[in-house]
Design a protein around this motif. Structure first.
Motif, PDB file in Angstrom:
ATOM      1  N   THR A   1      69.057  57.312  59.526  1.00 17.14           N
ATOM      2  CA  THR A   1      68.779  56.463  58.351  1.00 17.14           C
ATOM      3  C   THR A   1      68.599  54.835  58.521  1.00 17.14           C
ATOM      4  O   THR A   1      69.552  54.483  59.759  1.00 17.14           O
ATOM      5  CB  THR A   1      69.673  56.356  57.256  1.00 17.14           C
TER       6      THR A   1
ATOM      7  N   SER B   1      70.335  52.572  57.408  1.00 21.48           N
ATOM      8  CA  SER B   1      71.591  51.807  57.144  1.00 21.48           C
ATOM      9  C   SER B   1      72.528  52.336  58.180  1.00 21.48           C
ATOM     10  O   SER B   1      73.426  51.639  58.577  1.00 21.48           O
ATOM     11  CB  SER B   1      72.126  52.167  55.965  1.00 21.48           C
ATOM     12  N   ASN B   2      72.192  53.612  58.793  1.00 19.71           N
ATOM     13  CA  ASN B   2      72.981  54.089  60.010  1.00 19.71           C
ATOM     14  C   ASN B   2      72.804  53.212  61.136  1.00 19.71           C
ATOM     15  O   ASN B   2      73.638  52.905  62.006  1.00 19.71           O
ATOM     16  CB  ASN B   2      72.581  55.488  59.926  1.00 19.71           C
TER      17      ASN B   2
ATOM     18  N   LEU C   1      71.732  50.013  61.086  1.00 18.18           N
ATOM     19  CA  LEU C   1      72.371  48.881  61.175  1.00 18.18           C
ATOM     20  C   LEU C   1      73.795  49.019  61.379  1.00 18.18           C
ATOM     21  O   LEU C   1      74.368  48.163  61.961  1.00 18.18           O
ATOM     22  CB  LEU C   1      72.521  48.566  59.561  1.00 18.18           C
ATOM     23  N   ALA C   2      74.642  50.046  60.821  1.00 13.46           N
ATOM     24  CA  ALA C   2      76.214  50.295  61.343  1.00 13.46           C
ATOM     25  C   ALA C   2      76.087  50.347  62.656  1.00 13.46           C
ATOM     26  O   ALA C   2      77.223  49.737  63.373  1.00 13.46           O
ATOM     27  CB  ALA C   2      76.672  51.498  60.403  1.00 13.46           C
TER      28      ALA C   2
ATOM     29  N   LYS D   1      74.493  48.870  65.075  1.00 14.07           N
ATOM     30  CA  LYS D   1      74.189  47.901  65.504  1.00 14.07           C
ATOM     31  C   LYS D   1      75.381  46.783  65.602  1.00 14.07           C
ATOM     32  O   LYS D   1      75.687  46.250  66.462  1.00 14.07           O
ATOM     33  CB  LYS D   1      72.916  47.079  64.876  1.00 14.07           C
ATOM     34  N   ILE D   2      75.975  46.973  64.257  1.00 14.61           N
ATOM     35  CA  ILE D   2      77.239  45.789  64.254  1.00 14.61           C
ATOM     36  C   ILE D   2      78.167  46.249  65.036  1.00 14.61           C
ATOM     37  O   ILE D   2      78.924  45.512  65.801  1.00 14.61           O
ATOM     38  CB  ILE D   2      77.329  45.577  62.513  1.00 14.61           C
ATOM     39  N   VAL D   3      78.458  47.590  64.979  1.00 13.78           N
ATOM     40  CA  VAL D   3      79.692  48.058  66.047  1.00 13.78           C
ATOM     41  C   VAL D   3      79.372  47.806  67.322  1.00 13.78           C
ATOM     42  O   VAL D   3      80.072  47.369  68.058  1.00 13.78           O
ATOM     43  CB  VAL D   3      79.954  49.413  65.693  1.00 13.78           C
TER      44      VAL D   3
ATOM     45  N   ILE E   1      77.080  59.316  65.082  1.00 14.42           N
ATOM     46  CA  ILE E   1      77.795  59.706  63.796  1.00 14.42           C
ATOM     47  C   ILE E   1      78.228  61.338  64.378  1.00 14.42           C
ATOM     48  O   ILE E   1      78.929  61.799  63.606  1.00 14.42           O
ATOM     49  CB  ILE E   1      77.412  59.612  62.393  1.00 14.42           C
TER      50      ILE E   1
ATOM     51  N   LEU F   1      81.084  56.549  66.813  1.00 15.16           N
ATOM     52  CA  LEU F   1      80.901  55.216  66.382  1.00 15.16           C
ATOM     53  C   LEU F   1      82.400  54.649  66.145  1.00 15.16           C
ATOM     54  O   LEU F   1      82.758  53.471  66.452  1.00 15.16           O
ATOM     55  CB  LEU F   1      80.291  54.971  65.268  1.00 15.16           C
TER      56      LEU F   1
ATOM     57  N   SER G   1      75.511  58.574  55.680  1.00 13.31           N
ATOM     58  CA  SER G   1      76.043  57.845  56.719  1.00 13.31           C
ATOM     59  C   SER G   1      76.442  56.370  56.486  1.00 13.31           C
ATOM     60  O   SER G   1      77.383  55.901  57.535  1.00 13.31           O
ATOM     61  CB  SER G   1      74.941  57.980  57.861  1.00 13.31           C
ATOM     62  N   ASN G   2      75.810  55.814  55.744  1.00 10.14           N
ATOM     63  CA  ASN G   2      76.351  54.431  55.243  1.00 10.14           C
ATOM     64  C   ASN G   2      77.753  54.459  54.737  1.00 10.14           C
ATOM     65  O   ASN G   2      78.774  53.574  55.101  1.00 10.14           O
ATOM     66  CB  ASN G   2      75.279  53.827  54.209  1.00 10.14           C
TER      67      ASN G   2
ATOM     68  N   ALA H   1      80.090  54.718  57.719  1.00  5.56           N
ATOM     69  CA  ALA H   1      80.208  53.259  58.478  1.00  5.56           C
ATOM     70  C   ALA H   1      81.107  52.419  57.635  1.00  5.56           C
ATOM     71  O   ALA H   1      82.075  51.871  58.107  1.00  5.56           O
ATOM     72  CB  ALA H   1      78.996  52.719  58.656  1.00  5.56           C
TER      73      ALA H   1
ATOM     74  N   ILE I   1      84.830  53.702  58.181  1.00  7.07           N
ATOM     75  CA  ILE I   1      85.442  53.357  59.511  1.00  7.07           C
ATOM     76  C   ILE I   1      85.636  51.897  59.588  1.00  7.07           C
ATOM     77  O   ILE I   1      86.652  51.579  60.399  1.00  7.07           O
ATOM     78  CB  ILE I   1      84.657  53.906  60.785  1.00  7.07           C
TER      79      ILE I   1
ATOM     80  N   ILE J   1      76.142  46.585  52.784  1.00  8.86           N
ATOM     81  CA  ILE J   1      74.938  46.316  53.451  1.00  8.86           C
ATOM     82  C   ILE J   1      74.206  45.043  53.043  1.00  8.86           C
ATOM     83  O   ILE J   1      72.979  44.578  53.360  1.00  8.86           O
ATOM     84  CB  ILE J   1      74.162  47.247  53.820  1.00  8.86           C
TER      85      ILE J   1
ATOM     86  N   HIS K   1      71.639  42.803  59.791  1.00 10.12           N
ATOM     87  CA  HIS K   1      72.936  43.207  60.312  1.00 10.12           C
ATOM     88  C   HIS K   1      73.740  42.227  59.796  1.00 10.12           C
ATOM     89  O   HIS K   1      74.966  42.375  60.097  1.00 10.12           O
ATOM     90  CB  HIS K   1      72.747  43.391  61.717  1.00 10.12           C
TER      91      HIS K   1
ATOM     92  N   ASN L   1      79.550  43.477  58.324  1.00 12.03           N
ATOM     93  CA  ASN L   1      79.652  42.961  59.759  1.00 12.03           C
ATOM     94  C   ASN L   1      80.689  41.858  59.508  1.00 12.03           C
ATOM     95  O   ASN L   1      81.412  41.548  60.713  1.00 12.03           O
ATOM     96  CB  ASN L   1      78.118  42.183  60.158  1.00 12.03           C
TER      97      ASN L   1
ATOM     98  N   LEU M   1      84.224  43.476  59.960  1.00 12.36           N
ATOM     99  CA  LEU M   1      84.427  43.894  61.427  1.00 12.36           C
ATOM    100  C   LEU M   1      84.768  42.758  62.204  1.00 12.36           C
ATOM    101  O   LEU M   1      85.626  42.893  63.248  1.00 12.36           O
ATOM    102  CB  LEU M   1      82.846  44.685  61.776  1.00 12.36           C
TER     103      LEU M   1
END
Lengths: 160, 160
Positions: free
Chosen positions: A2, A4-5, A7-8, A10-12, A119, A139, B4-5, B8, B11, B119, B135, B140, B143
């Motif tokens: 997805t 948003s996945n 995105l997550a 990317k930020i990590v 994931i 992740l 999945s969002n 994220a 975590i 997000i 992002h 973010n 994090l």
């Protein structure tokens, strides 16, 4: 996969790469002699942190199911023993190369993984547990190791 | 909102709460007198880090579009001035209360936010830029601030 996945992921990963880069800059600025300095009187030497971070990052390769580790010999010296308790340690030049090589290998793998592969479970969680605890994914490992890196980066900043 | 969002968000928030807790434990173990100690000779005092972290966390409230900040007066002392350059600083008892109150307020807001609200953009990015750089979202920020906290937690660990 997805949006948003992605995105997550990317930020990590951005945080990981930026902290590796900052730490790299600290190590690169120091001479091999300066690596032997303690970060503060009576505390770990810089070279111990270099070896410690390399061992922790090297262990990420099998933990993330990406590759075998390259430097298992570092664990005894830099993970399970405190600094200065082992007299024979790898040379600064070797440790610098291990550190660089390990981060490059991780980067290579990280860039190939698709968002939905991030994931997937890591290797320290059983399939049964992962069903109940799906946050124990790759992740999450990278996020935890980024915090670990920041922790030691804060200590290295005291050298200034 | 996707599964999945939610993962994220979990975590990232888990890492935030766990680092706040670890830092809390460090501060709680120290007496008010010990807060005046330097983390290493010639370096920041613990009380400076307490004020600094409180100011940075307090600023997250407007940055995340959750609330107004409570302690803007901390910035001059703990963000824009180095330690020991300002002679009149808040008392240890007050700073401990500010630190605790700020983290509790953040926790209250964090627990109310839905995964898709995480997000959304934070307040230091324009709507135009956010379209190109999605992002730059609330998650973010948390994090990044968790890494910032780990950085100083690593320094506080040198007190042992």
């Amino acid at each position: 996969m997805t949006n948003s996945n992605q995105l997550a992921v990317k930020i990590v990963l951005d945080a990981w790469f930026s902290n590796v880069k900052r730490t790299d800059e600290v190590f690169n600025k120091l001479t091999d002699e300066e690596l032997m300095n303690e970060i503060a009187p009576g505390k770990n030497r810089v070279i111990y942190l270099l070896g410690h971070l390399t061992a922790v990052h090297d262990r990420m390769l099998p933990l993330l199911n990406l590759d075998e580790r390259a430097y298992p010999q570092l664990d005894d010296i830099f993970l399970t023993s405190p600094d200065k308790s082992v007299t024979e340690i790898p040379s600064a030049i070797n440790l610098r190369a291990f550190w660089k090589g390990t981060n490059e290998k991780l980067e290579e793998h990280f860039k190939k993984l698709q968002a939905d592969e991030w994931i997937q479970k890591h290797n320290s969680v059983s399939s049964d547990d992962f069903v109940k605890e799906p946050h124990r994914n790759r992740l999450n490992v990278v996020l935890g190791r980024t915090n670990h890196l920041s922790y030691h980066l804060g200590q290295l900043a005291l050298l200034k």
